[in-house]
Design an enzyme around this catalytic site. Structure first.
Site, PDB file in Angstrom:
ATOM      1  N   GLN A   1       1.007  -1.382  -0.335  1.00  0.00           N
ATOM      2  CA  GLN A   1      -0.083  -0.176  -0.038  1.00  0.00           C
ATOM      3  C   GLN A   1       0.897   1.828  -0.455  1.00  0.00           C
ATOM      4  O   GLN A   1       2.142   1.216   0.637  1.00  0.00           O
ATOM      5  CB  GLN A   1      -0.729   0.152   1.613  1.00  0.00           C
ATOM      6  CG  GLN A   1      -2.075   1.542   1.483  1.00  0.00           C
ATOM      7  CD  GLN A   1      -2.489   1.355   2.859  1.00  0.00           C
ATOM      8  OE1 GLN A   1      -1.824   0.523   3.171  1.00  0.00           O
ATOM      9  NE2 GLN A   1      -3.324   1.898   2.789  1.00  0.00           N
TER      10      GLN A   1
ATOM     11  N   SER B   1       1.184   6.278   2.795  1.00  0.00           N
ATOM     12  CA  SER B   1       1.561   7.328   3.964  1.00  0.00           C
ATOM     13  C   SER B   1       3.184   7.852   2.844  1.00  0.00           C
ATOM     14  O   SER B   1       3.484   7.370   2.054  1.00  0.00           O
ATOM     15  CB  SER B   1       1.788   6.599   5.086  1.00  0.00           C
ATOM     16  OG  SER B   1       1.297   6.305   5.955  1.00  0.00           O
TER      17      SER B   1
ATOM     18  N   GLU C   1     -13.130  -1.365   5.155  1.00  0.00           N
ATOM     19  CA  GLU C   1     -12.774  -2.788   6.158  1.00  0.00           C
ATOM     20  C   GLU C   1     -12.990  -2.422   7.249  1.00  0.00           C
ATOM     21  O   GLU C   1     -12.794  -2.544   8.422  1.00  0.00           O
ATOM     22  CB  GLU C   1     -11.300  -2.503   6.002  1.00  0.00           C
ATOM     23  CG  GLU C   1     -11.084  -4.474   6.556  1.00  0.00           C
ATOM     24  CD  GLU C   1     -11.763  -5.551   6.597  1.00  0.00           C
ATOM     25  OE1 GLU C   1     -12.598  -5.790   5.650  1.00  0.00           O
ATOM     26  OE2 GLU C   1     -10.981  -6.342   7.216  1.00  0.00           O
TER      27      GLU C   1
ATOM     28  N   SER D   1      -4.281   6.514  13.354  1.00  0.00           N
ATOM     29  CA  SER D   1      -3.987   6.193  14.501  1.00  0.00           C
ATOM     30  C   SER D   1      -5.175   6.469  15.532  1.00  0.00           C
ATOM     31  O   SER D   1      -6.645   6.847  15.127  1.00  0.00           O
ATOM     32  CB  SER D   1      -3.015   7.781  14.849  1.00  0.00           C
ATOM     33  OG  SER D   1      -3.962   8.763  15.283  1.00  0.00           O
ATOM     34  N   ASN D   2      -5.394   6.503  16.795  1.00  0.00           N
ATOM     35  CA  ASN D   2      -6.727   6.034  17.969  1.00  0.00           C
ATOM     36  C   ASN D   2      -7.348   7.340  17.603  1.00  0.00           C
ATOM     37  O   ASN D   2      -7.461   7.701  18.283  1.00  0.00           O
ATOM     38  CB  ASN D   2      -6.119   4.982  19.018  1.00  0.00           C
ATOM     39  CG  ASN D   2      -6.178   4.132  18.897  1.00  0.00           C
ATOM     40  OD1 ASN D   2      -6.352   4.001  17.288  1.00  0.00           O
ATOM     41  ND2 ASN D   2      -5.949   3.103  19.737  1.00  0.00           N
ATOM     42  N   GLU D   3      -5.770   8.757  17.590  1.00  0.00           N
ATOM     43  CA  GLU D   3      -6.472  10.089  18.069  1.00  0.00           C
ATOM     44  C   GLU D   3      -7.457  10.234  17.100  1.00  0.00           C
ATOM     45  O   GLU D   3      -8.000  11.166  17.344  1.00  0.00           O
ATOM     46  CB  GLU D   3      -5.478  11.335  18.047  1.00  0.00           C
ATOM     47  CG  GLU D   3      -4.571  10.725  19.637  1.00  0.00           C
ATOM     48  CD  GLU D   3      -3.830   8.907  19.624  1.00  0.00           C
ATOM     49  OE1 GLU D   3      -3.283   8.850  18.609  1.00  0.00           O
ATOM     50  OE2 GLU D   3      -4.066   8.897  20.997  1.00  0.00           O
TER      51      GLU D   3
END
Lengths: 401, 382
Positions: free
Chosen positions: A126, A129, A244, A386-388
């Site tokens: 992928q 980023s 997903e 990210s969780n943030e």
């Protein structure tokens, strides 16, 4: 409202479970249980076993090899596969680029790529980023300049998982540098063997090599490798990222790791007793089990809502699944580290792809992988948004803040 | 597997929600709390008219034959408005004991009267020393001819000061914490030898301390199997836990909605405070805690009558852990995000927080159930 699985769903689960037990090669299963690193061949072997059974890409349309299962059946299948524990099919093909090609690719692209994804003939990675575009994904700088029937690609991708094995990479590239941020991005498929593509490994602090940098230096890419329309790539990327949702919480993996945790806590001793007999430790495990059960019910609620067709757009609740799922994976990895106790200390996990450390183990052999496993799983709250970022999504998309 | 409400359940949810929205607001709630017994008899009769007071009972007993999911729907609605009424005590607990443990005569005399709203009941079980141990019963039941004589003291009897009839646990045999030897008895609240002292609880409701001194009970006033009532007590306590989990989810939802609304309207530094990421993330964490709690309330409803009592108890423990933890987090953060206004008696947030805190102390708090779950080997994976 009927909160139990139907007899048909239970029969389906049992069939999937029996298949996993029978078909998963023992050496791969043992590596999974012991937390040893898999090699490329392990994933290819397992994917081809699934494909021979017709279960390689069950979530795809039947025309392209899908199994025609319900959302609940898909969930049960994945849960059983994770619990087996079997390797998860390489997501970059079957869950990411495959569905994008199905939804937005042309017929030639479908015929060319989809069967090879299902059989893992092509290993995909992928290319999203970049060094300056992490959580702010739309800040991609890699350019693709159209020249005749080719694009010329220049730039750099990073954190590219398992690119060292890859045959192909799907990339977000900037095709219109004058357009605003999200516009002017295109979705391009690039053969990794093309001259000008360079892969450089990034070693993570657990000692493993999963991620890489990928450099593009005047790489000529045939224009036929553009997916969909030029400058519409951001739409396809959003589709991919939101796609997903079932299985994103990876509850089956956590179930399998919890089982392993309990087994090892029965082997480790503290005082004259196994660690599992220590009430404080058991309470830590029980607290995770409660959260995991709650998450499983949350996952099933999302599936139920999907099945009842309230909308076809990605459910923002998938952010809850990703966030909580990754927290639980990390919490379990912490307890596994604690089970190892002082034998977390010796550094004896091979740093390359060698199957095993050649020296006799220091301490119990099962303890050797637990510290690297703990270190490695810190990635879970960083990748996939990210969780943030997930909290931002919840605040904006669900709470309207 | 289907998490969607069916047509009847949706109608129940809508009608109860509409009725409660009309019946309750903070001012009216305050007024109801000052009525005798701490709730509104008029609203109680509205519940009867809607069939809520007979929700779990069979039609022949004036009920509508609802199950755990129907109870969950009603309790969640109560939680949203912080309803004060002794529904748990009368319908879920006492009604549950009579429904599952009463003889034909007891069922047909009492259940229709609970359903019609003319009789209030309470479950007198906990004792000064028992904390969260359901088997820790010192109160004695002594056989005397065809009668049983009760002696002892019960504490924290929810709805105990307004109840007309009590279901009382007492020990026929065995040591203080034995699970065998316990019986359940139906006792009139005004019977000779019964004295009670009612008092307010932190959540704006009422409970009672009740003493029994030589109270004579006829043989036909026994609920369940004399000396072997403990499994029934556990089962009905589990019904109460499932119901409380649903109520807590309703309260958490209302409190969270209220907090998010406040973040959107309260301005500081020239912008709504919901623009600040640190507060957005807190609200997101609260939502996750709420959704995890909702999932476990559903799990509790699903398991409330499971054929395997051990699995049922484990499920209730797991649910109570999640509800306790989520309720504490959401309650504390809601007050924090509101700032000073959240600290005031006149604002609603504190009342929700107090009810959530109260629910955690009922039938075992989060720590109690976590330890219980840990001792039992943990929650079995499906």
């Amino acid at each position: 409202m009927d909160l139990r699985f139907t007899p048909e769903e239970i029969a389906f689960r049992d069939e999937a479970r029996a298949f996993m037990q029978k078909a998963l090669p023992a050496p791969i299963r043992d590596k999974m249980i012991e937390g040893r690193r898999l090699v490329k061949d392990d994933l290819v072997t397992w994917q081809r076993i699934l494909n021979a059974k017709g279960w390689a890409v069950p979530h795809w349309p039947v025309q392209w090899g899908g199994a025609g299962w319900s959302a609940v059946e898909l969930y049960l299948f994945r849960d059983e596969m994770q619990q087996a524990p079997a390797p998860e099919p390489l997501p970059f093909g079957v869950n990411m680029v495959g569905p994008v090609i199905i939804a937005f690719g042309n017929d030639a692209q479908k015929k060319r790529f989809l069967p090879r994804i299902a059989n893992l003939d092509d290993w995909w990675c992928q290319g999203f980023s970049e060094p300056e575009a992490g959580s702010d994904l739309a800040a991609v700088k890699t350019t693709a300049r159209r020249g005749g029937d080719h694009y010329i690609v220049n730039g750099q991708k990073t954190w590219t998982t398992l690119a060292q094995y890859a045959d192909w990479i799907f990339c977000l590239v900037r095709t219109d540098p004058s357009a605003k941020k999200q516009q002017g991005i295109s979705f391009l498929l690039i053969d990794m063997k093309t001259p000008g593509v360079t892969v450089r490994p990034i070693q993570t602090f657990d000692g493993g090599h999963e991620i890489n940098e990928v450099f593009f230096d005047d790489v000529r890419v045939p224009a036929e490798n553009l997916v969909g329309e030029e400058n519409k790539g951001w739409d396809y990327a959003k589709f991919l990222l939101g796609n997903e949702r079932s299985g994103i919480a990876r509850i089956g993996i956590s179930k399998a790791r919890l089982r392993r945790l309990k087994e090892l806590a029965a082997l480790a001793t503290s005082g004259d007793k196994p660690l599992i007999a220590d009430e404080r430790f058991r309470m830590k495990i029980a607290a995770i089990e409660v959260e995991l059960k709650a998450l499983e019910m949350t996952q099933l609620r999302v599936l139920s809502r999907e099945r009842n067709g309230h909308d076809s757009k990605p459910d923002p609740a998938s952010s809850i699944l990703k966030l909580k799922g990754s927290e639980l994976q990390q919490a379990i990895s912490e307890l596994l580290l604690e089970v190892a106790g002082p034998y977390a200390l010796p550094d004896q996990m091979p740093h390359d792809e060698a199957e095993r450390w050649n020296e006799p183990p220091v301490g119990p052999e099962w303890a050797a992988t637990l510290a690297p496993h703990y270190f490695n799983w810190r990635k879970a709250s960083i990748y996939g948004g990210s969780n943030e970022i997930q909290k931002n999504i919840i605040a904006k998309a669900i709470l309207g803040l | 597997m289907d998490f969607e409400l069916n047509e009847e359940q949706r109608l129940l949810q809508e009608s109860v929600g509409r009725m409660l929205a009309g019946a309750y607001d903070p001012d009216r709630r305050k007024r109801y709390a000052s009525e005798p017994g701490g709730f509104s008899r008029a609203i109680w009769h509205t519940y009867a008219e809607l069939g809520l007071l007979g929700l779990p009972f069979e039609e022949k007993h004036g009920g509508i034959g609802g199950g755990a999911v129907e109870t969950m729907i009603v309790m969640e609605s109560f939680g949203r408005v912080l309803a004060l009424d002794p529904y748990l005590a009368s319908v879920v607990l006492s009604g549950g004991f009579i429904r599952l443990g009463g003889g034909d005569v007891v069922q047909s005399t009492i259940l229709p009267r609970i359903a019609s709203g003319e009789m209030l009941m309470a479950f007198a079980h906990a004792e000064r020393q028992s904390r969260y141990d359901l088997a820790d019963i010192a109160m004695t039941a002594r056989k005397d001819g065809s009668h049983v004589v009760l002696d002892g003291e019960k504490t924290l009897v929810l709805g105990g000061d307004s109840a007309d009839q009590l279901i009382v646990s007492a020990r026929l045999s065995g040591a203080r914490r034995d699970s065998s030897g316990i019986g359940l008895f139906l006792v009139g609240a005004a019977a000779d030898g019964v004295t009670r002292r009612g008092y307010p609880t932190i959540d704006g409701r009422r409970a009672a301390e009740i003493a029994f001194s030589g109270v004579r009970v006829a043989a036909d006033a026994v609920i369940g199997e004399p000396g072997n009532a403990f499994p029934l007590i556990e089962h009905i306590a589990d019904h109460a836990i499932a119901a409380l989990c649903a109520e807590a989810v309703g309260a958490m939802q209302a409190l969270h909605d209220n907090t998010v609304e406040y973040l959107k309207t309260r301005k500081q530094f020239g912008v709504p405070i919901g623009n600040f990421q640190v507060l957005q993330h807190r609200a997101a964490e609260m939502l996750i805690a709420l959704e995890q709690a909702r999932s476990m309330a559903l799990f509790a409803a699903m398991m409330a009558d499971d054929a395997d009592p051990a699995a049922r108890r484990q499920a209730m423990s797991a649910a109570k852990v999640q509800i306790g933890r989520s309720g504490r987090f959401i309650g504390q953060q809601a007050i924090q995000l509101h700032g000073g206004i959240g600290m005031t008696m006149d604002y609603s947030a504190g009342h929700y927080f107090k009810r959530l805190t109260a629910i955690d102390t009922m039938f075992g708090d989060a720590d109690h159930h976590l330890a219980r779950l840990a001792r039992s080997g943990g929650l079995a994976a499906a």
